[in-house]
Each structure stands twice: as structure tokens, then as C-alpha cells.
Design an enzyme around this catalytic site. Sequence first.
Site, PDB file in Angstrom:
ATOM      1  N   GLY A 127       0.911  -0.968  -0.049  1.00  0.00           N
ATOM      2  CA  GLY A 127       0.006   0.024   0.089  1.00  0.00           C
ATOM      3  C   GLY A 127       0.997   1.174  -0.054  1.00  0.00           C
ATOM      4  O   GLY A 127       2.250   1.205   0.145  1.00  0.00           O
ATOM      5  N   PRO A 129       2.641   4.700   1.085  1.00  0.00           N
ATOM      6  CA  PRO A 129       3.240   5.148   2.521  1.00  0.00           C
ATOM      7  C   PRO A 129       2.265   5.599   3.580  1.00  0.00           C
ATOM      8  O   PRO A 129       1.259   6.333   3.226  1.00  0.00           O
ATOM      9  CB  PRO A 129       4.298   6.057   2.090  1.00  0.00           C
ATOM     10  CG  PRO A 129       4.458   6.110   0.309  1.00  0.00           C
ATOM     11  CD  PRO A 129       3.165   5.633   0.106  1.00  0.00           C
ATOM     12  N   GLY A 130       2.636   5.560   4.796  1.00  0.00           N
ATOM     13  CA  GLY A 130       1.816   6.082   5.814  1.00  0.00           C
ATOM     14  C   GLY A 130       0.372   5.483   6.126  1.00  0.00           C
ATOM     15  O   GLY A 130      -0.335   5.828   6.633  1.00  0.00           O
ATOM     16  N   SER A 158      -4.414   1.337 -18.237  1.00  0.00           N
ATOM     17  CA  SER A 158      -5.814   1.809 -17.899  1.00  0.00           C
ATOM     18  C   SER A 158      -6.330   3.148 -18.223  1.00  0.00           C
ATOM     19  O   SER A 158      -7.207   3.449 -17.797  1.00  0.00           O
ATOM     20  CB  SER A 158      -5.812   1.575 -16.367  1.00  0.00           C
ATOM     21  OG  SER A 158      -5.187   2.982 -15.564  1.00  0.00           O
ATOM     22  N   LYS A 181      -7.801   4.432  -6.972  1.00  0.00           N
ATOM     23  CA  LYS A 181      -8.352   5.483  -8.128  1.00  0.00           C
ATOM     24  C   LYS A 181      -9.414   6.070  -7.495  1.00  0.00           C
ATOM     25  O   LYS A 181      -9.698   7.385  -7.779  1.00  0.00           O
ATOM     26  CB  LYS A 181      -8.514   4.771  -9.169  1.00  0.00           C
ATOM     27  CG  LYS A 181      -7.172   4.315  -9.901  1.00  0.00           C
ATOM     28  CD  LYS A 181      -7.270   3.571 -11.198  1.00  0.00           C
ATOM     29  CE  LYS A 181      -6.186   3.181 -11.823  1.00  0.00           C
ATOM     30  NZ  LYS A 181      -6.415   2.330 -12.833  1.00  0.00           N
TER      31      LYS A 181
HETATM   32  P1  ADP Z   1       3.686   2.646   6.543  1.00  0.00           P
HETATM   33  O1  ADP Z   1       4.626   1.685   7.061  1.00  0.00           O
HETATM   34  O2  ADP Z   1       2.702   2.030   5.792  1.00  0.00           O
HETATM   35  O3  ADP Z   1       4.613   3.576   5.539  1.00  0.00           O
HETATM   36  P2  ADP Z   1       3.652   3.533   9.117  1.00  0.00           P
HETATM   37  O4  ADP Z   1       3.284   2.315   9.916  1.00  0.00           O
HETATM   38  O5  ADP Z   1       4.873   4.075   9.139  1.00  0.00           O
HETATM   39  O6  ADP Z   1       3.129   3.471   7.409  1.00  0.00           O
HETATM   40  O7  ADP Z   1       2.710   4.339   9.625  1.00  0.00           O
HETATM   41  C1  ADP Z   1       2.864   5.917   9.887  1.00  0.00           C
HETATM   42  C2  ADP Z   1       2.078   6.440  10.775  1.00  0.00           C
HETATM   43  O8  ADP Z   1       0.745   6.450  10.778  1.00  0.00           O
HETATM   44  C3  ADP Z   1       2.380   5.624  12.353  1.00  0.00           C
HETATM   45  O9  ADP Z   1       2.710   6.452  13.192  1.00  0.00           O
HETATM   46  C4  ADP Z   1       1.194   4.762  12.275  1.00  0.00           C
HETATM   47  O10 ADP Z   1       1.027   4.359  13.732  1.00  0.00           O
HETATM   48  C5  ADP Z   1       0.095   5.961  12.105  1.00  0.00           C
HETATM   49  N1  ADP Z   1      -0.897   5.026  11.433  1.00  0.00           N
HETATM   50  C6  ADP Z   1      -1.043   4.670  10.312  1.00  0.00           C
HETATM   51  N2  ADP Z   1      -2.508   3.899  10.107  1.00  0.00           N
HETATM   52  C7  ADP Z   1      -3.043   3.973  11.333  1.00  0.00           C
HETATM   53  C8  ADP Z   1      -4.305   3.700  11.860  1.00  0.00           C
HETATM   54  N3  ADP Z   1      -5.084   2.780  10.964  1.00  0.00           N
HETATM   55  N4  ADP Z   1      -4.458   3.678  13.151  1.00  0.00           N
HETATM   56  C9  ADP Z   1      -3.545   4.553  14.015  1.00  0.00           C
HETATM   57  N5  ADP Z   1      -2.501   4.956  13.367  1.00  0.00           N
HETATM   58  C10 ADP Z   1      -2.062   4.900  12.080  1.00  0.00           C
END
Ligand code: ADP
Length: 760
Positions: free
Chosen positions: A343, A345-346, A663, A706
Site C-alpha cells: 500500500g 506510504p503512511g 488503464s 483510484k
Molecule cells: P507505512 O509503513 O505504511 O509507510 P507506518 O506504519 O509508518 O506506514 O505509519 C505511519 C504512521 O501512521 C505511524 O505513526 C502509524 O502509527 C500511523 N498510522 C497509520 N495507520 C494508522 C491507523 N489505522 N490507526 C492509527 N495509526 C495509524
Amino acid sequence: MAVVPVYNMITVPDSSLFLQTGVYRAMTGRAPVENEKVTVIVAKREASRRELESDSFYPIGVSGQIREVNEQGYLVIRLGQRVNLDEVYVFPDKTIELTVSRRADVEDLDPADAALRLTAIKEELLSFSRGFEWGEMLRGFVAAWESIGDVGAGMSPWMSASNEARYALLAEDSRKARFDKLEAMIYENLELARVRLKAQSAQRADHEKLYKEQALRKQIDYLQQELEEMHPEEESDLRALEKKIESCGMNETALKEARKLLARLKSEGQSGHESGMLTDYLEFLTSLPWKKEEAKTISLDEAEQILDADHFGLEKVKKRILEQLAVMQLKGQQSGSILLFVGAPGTGKTSIGQSIAKALGREYVRVSLGGVRDEADIRGHRRTYIGAMPGRILDGIAKCGVSNPVMVLDEVDKLSVSYNGDPAAALLEVLDPEQNFSFTDHYLNVPYDLSDVLFICTANTLDTIPEPLLNRMEVIRFQGYTPTEKQEIALRHLLPKALEAAGLKDGDTEISPETIAHIISEYTREAGVRGLKKRIDTLCRAAAVQLVRGGKPPVVMTPDNLREYMDMSPIRQKNVKEHAEPGVVTGLAWTQVGGDVLYIETKATKGSGKLTITGQLGDVMKESAQIAVSLVKSLYPDKAELLEKEDLHIHVPDGATPKDGPSAGITLTTALASLVSGVPVPPAVAMTGEVSLQGSVNPIGGLPEKLMAAQRSGVKKVFIPADNVDDLRDVAKEVRDQLTIIPVQSVAEVLSKLSLTQAN
Ligand code: ADP
């Protein structure tokens, strides 16, 4: 007269048969009486008296007389002449009756020769017995033996010869042949005894060596301790290392290697040129967790609570994780299938990995693979390299200190191949349950068991993950969050954490839900919440500065004054255009950071039917453009000629983002159709779908991302391929509710719904 059945004894004429009184009683059913005449017969198989039958015996026996019944429980029968058993009756009470006739010997033995050979045997026996305590006792017997039969009968209990072989002596009619056979048997057994003795003493020598070695080791230990006491600063490191090597529970191979290298280190001394490398290696080897951890029982309810407490939403992901935990529990395994979280980032991929570790009560370790190009990054350098280091996997294991952590391998899609080997192939070995119980890091050089590690991988896209690696993993998608979900995540998780991190207490600030909503819409544009987290952190730090400067709590932050506290201006939102223009159509794209909207612009200028495509398009997208041109020519035959006289230019702005994939086919076709027909398409109408040369609309990937991007950018209506309707299940309800989604099967449907077909 008694009939005495025997088994496995030497019963030749002119010898004394020694029998235990108990055995005699058991086999004859009566007590031995001195001087009583007996007939000794030989059973074919070992049998108790009850089992005896008329045909249990060999046909030749030997007559004899009980000479002595002694106090120690023995009796001696002197054997005389051989007899044929003409008839044998075994009565139901197991008494035996015989009719016998004498069986004559062939008298072919030269007595003088026999006497000489007998003496030789006796001497051989005596020489063998010399040096043994029992030799003395034997000498008494040997002196009393008058015939080779006596020797045979006397040695009978120690001879290894079968019942048949022993009986064969009795059955032999020629006295000479009988002598020869018995003599051979005696010598053979004597030789056997010698060999056995040798083997025993060799074994004893081995034992002695072992004891000696242990004694020597103890002495070395003792001397070393003495030395240590004299120079505590010098020896203690080595001793500590040695103790660690012996106590850390490593496997046989590792222990051997460690002892070998320790010995080298000792002999080189602390100043030897290899000593640094050897010490580093042994320190690393002993710092690895070698002992197996017990598998803990998992409570699914508790695990669910922990997952829910740490992360908002992500229902499907959590459900899949719980399934994995349940399977691990049932199978009694500490690791299961390898999950791959994919997925933008974040979206919480890494942090949910951390929650899984928490739910399982296991250690968590994160290994970043982004930019790894060398196989050695995964598997380590050989020790002979200068500055050799272990690979990231074992380094991670050593850092977390247990053999069964939850290991998150971050960014597996960012591995790349270089001339230094293929890191993906090495990773394959790490993840393969068939191989990873004996993973050999080049630096470590001895196998290490990774089978209890629970591996979780994360990636932004599947496109760059090598196929064999992808096949090992089970893909779980993180679709990104809707604004409402982001709002919840911010209020429940990000804000409380940010406040705490900035040292703010209740009442120090006032950040309302409206303010958060404003941050989401004006200051972030992302599928995940990483940017949102940064903005909230910034706000809290700004509030902290105000308070420390003497500002009065609470520091109130509203949508209106937000700009003062933010370290950035609001993001220019890429909302859909207001004005519709013929030849420009809104498309939807999937990118590694989530979904995005893009515009496809087309223009016709005077020329000669040339096609120009700009905007950093990939090959696949260029082909889609050509298909679109051909399609439009065939759909608008009356315009085809016109197109021959004009140059067509297709442009996809936002050149910094690389674009590729099939697409955009439907968008390209619609844009050209709009251009040639002169009918504009409203910008709030977006579309995605691959187009075939026949004009059918084929399914595409990344639909949830999308549609989310479409909704974010203010799109109202979206055409999607009819074959993608099933994917709508993965799209948040909030997004579905705000969009009019129209599944289509052909280009013609789209064009007619947009009234592009009738116009001229
Ligand atoms: P990724 O690994 O997908 O890039 P992270 O795990 O580093 O993302 O997440 C980034 C931040 O967002 C972290 O501090 C995480 O705790 C927070 N976060 C992401 N999704 C959620 C969620 N569903 N509930 C609470 N916190 C979330």
C-alpha cells in the site's frame, strides 16, 4: 535309567558333562542319583520339558553315568559310548522312553598323534590364560583334562558354536574326524577370545584418553585462572568469551567453529593481526540468540484487542492477521505464511507489524531493505573481507536478542540487482521454510535457524518484486484512508501521541476536530497519514514554543489561524477543473503513493496526420494512445479523412510523475472522440479502463485507490470497466456514496452516455 535331554552342549564320548542340578531336574522330572546310568539325548531346538515331543531330538545320543552330585548345585556325568535312538516315546506326562542300539566309532585316530595335539592345545590355553587372575583356576582344570572331549566339554559354555555344530561332533563316526573338528573349534574360539580382548583393551584406551583429556582441560582451566589472577586485565576478555561460547547454547557446528577460532585467538594473543577480526566474530557469534523460545499460547481475543487499540479501521487487514494467528496456534508453529503488506506510504503497514509482535508477546525488529543492491547486505560478507559484517537479517536477530521475533522486512519492492549478486535470491532463502532452518550467513559461516521468525514484508507496489519472491508471499492490500478515517486516526491516535511527545498536558492546547479536518483537506494530499502526522506534530511543537515563551494556555488553533503555526503553505489542491474543453478528459491513475487524477489533453493542428505524444509516458501508454487513434478513426469514419490532414498531439501534464499502464485507454479514446466531435466532457467526469482495438473496455488494477483519489479531487461521476464491479467491495462506503459509478463494457457506451456520438 534316566533320559537326559540337553541343548547346545558338547556331548562327545570320553568327556565329562557338567549340568546344573536344577536343569537336570527340570528336564528329566527327577532328582539325580550318583552312579545312576543315563542316556543323554540332544534336542533340536531349545525347549522346556513341557514342549518336548518324540521328534524333538537328533537321532544319535550318548550313554553315561552320573559320577558326582555336588553341594554347589552341579552334577557331573561321565559320557561313554554313542547310541542310535531307535525309538523315542514321549508320554503325556513327558517321561521319555527309548529303545537304543550301540553306535560304533571308526577307530582311525592315532593315539600318539592325538596325545601330542592335546598337549599343544593345553599349552596354548595355558599361555592364553597367563596374566589373568582366573588363569590360576584354569590351570587346575587343564591338568585334569585327559581327552580332547574333556577340553571341549570344559570350554563348552564359552564357545560360540551353534547347537548343530556341537551335535555334528557327536554324529561324527570317525574318531579322527571328530578330533579334527573339535580341535578346530577350540582354536577358533581361542582366536575369537583374543580378538575380543584386543577390542576391549582398545576401548579401554579410548576411555583412558577421554579421562586424560578431561583431566588436562581441568588443569588448563586451573592454570588459566591462576594466570588471570596475576593479570586480571589481560585474560578476562578471553575467559568471558570462552564462557559465553560454552554457555550460549549454540549448535554443534557453531560450537566447533567457535572453539577453533578461540584457540587461534589464544595462540595469537591479543596483539596478533587477526585478533580484532576473531574477537569481533566471536562476540557476534555469542551475541546471537541460540536457544529456542517456547511457543506461547495466543489468545485471539487479546490479540484482537491489541490490534484494535493501536490502529483505527483496517478491518480486513486485522481479520487476515487474526486468521494467521489462529492457524499458527493450531499448528503449534511460531511462523506461518509470509504476509506482504502492500500500500501507499503512511497507511500503517510497518506499525501494524509492531502491533502483531505486541499481540503475540514477541520481540519486534524492523529491517529496511530499501536500496539494498548487494547480496552481502542480506547474507553478509565472507570473514576474509576487510571490514566484513553480518547481513541485515542476522544483525536484526542479534539486536532483538531472541530467536523468534516478528521481523518486518520493509520495502521489499526497493531491492535491486547489481553486479554483486541478487539480493532477492538471498531473501528467497531467508523466507523459504524448506531452507531457512539452516540459513548460512557468509560472515557467520555456520547455519542459523530462522524457522521460528515470523516474517512480514512491506511494499508500495508489487510491480518491482521478483516473481519467485512474490510467489512465497501472501499479499494483503492497504488501500489508504478516506478523509473521515483520517480524521478518526488523527483524533484517536496521532494527536494524543503528538501532545505527549511535545510535553503538552490537558488544557494546554485546543485543537478542534474542525481544525484537524482543515489540516487534512488543505495541508495534506496523500493516501496514508504520514503527512498528517507531521503536520500535527508541527502544531504541537509550535504550541509548546508559545507556552514556554509565556503564552497563556490554552493555545487555541482554528482553521483560520492555522497558517501561523504551520511551517508550510496550504497545498494547492488538485481539484478538477471548472471549465470543460473539447479534447480534455479527466483520467485516474494508480501510483505508488496511492491514486491520482490526471488530465489527458489533445489538440489537432494543420499537418499531415502525424501523432505526437508528450508527458513522460511509458511504452504501454503510448500504445494505448495509438489504439485510441485507430479506434476514433473507425468510430468517426467521416472524420478520418480530416485526421489525415491534421497532426494530432496528445499530452498528459504533470511530467514529473512517470506514467504507464494500459488503464488510460478509455480516457485517451474519449479525449480524442471529444476533440473530433467538438463536444466537451465535464471535468467532474472521470474514467479508467483498458481499451481493446475492438472497442471493449477491459478490467484494470488499483480501483480502490483510484476512486479514493477521484473523490478527493471532486470528481462526481466515474466510468469503470464492468469486470471490475467486484472490486467495489474493497472501496470505502463513504467513497462509493459520493460518486456515481457507472460500469461499462465498451467504448461506445461511454461515448453515447457522454453524448459524444451524435454531435458533429
Ligand atoms: P507505512 O509503513 O505504511 O509507510 P507506518 O506504519 O509508518 O506506514 O505509519 C505511519 C504512521 O501512521 C505511524 O505513526 C502509524 O502509527 C500511523 N498510522 C497509520 N495507520 C494508522 C491507523 N489505522 N490507526 C492509527 N495509526 C495509524
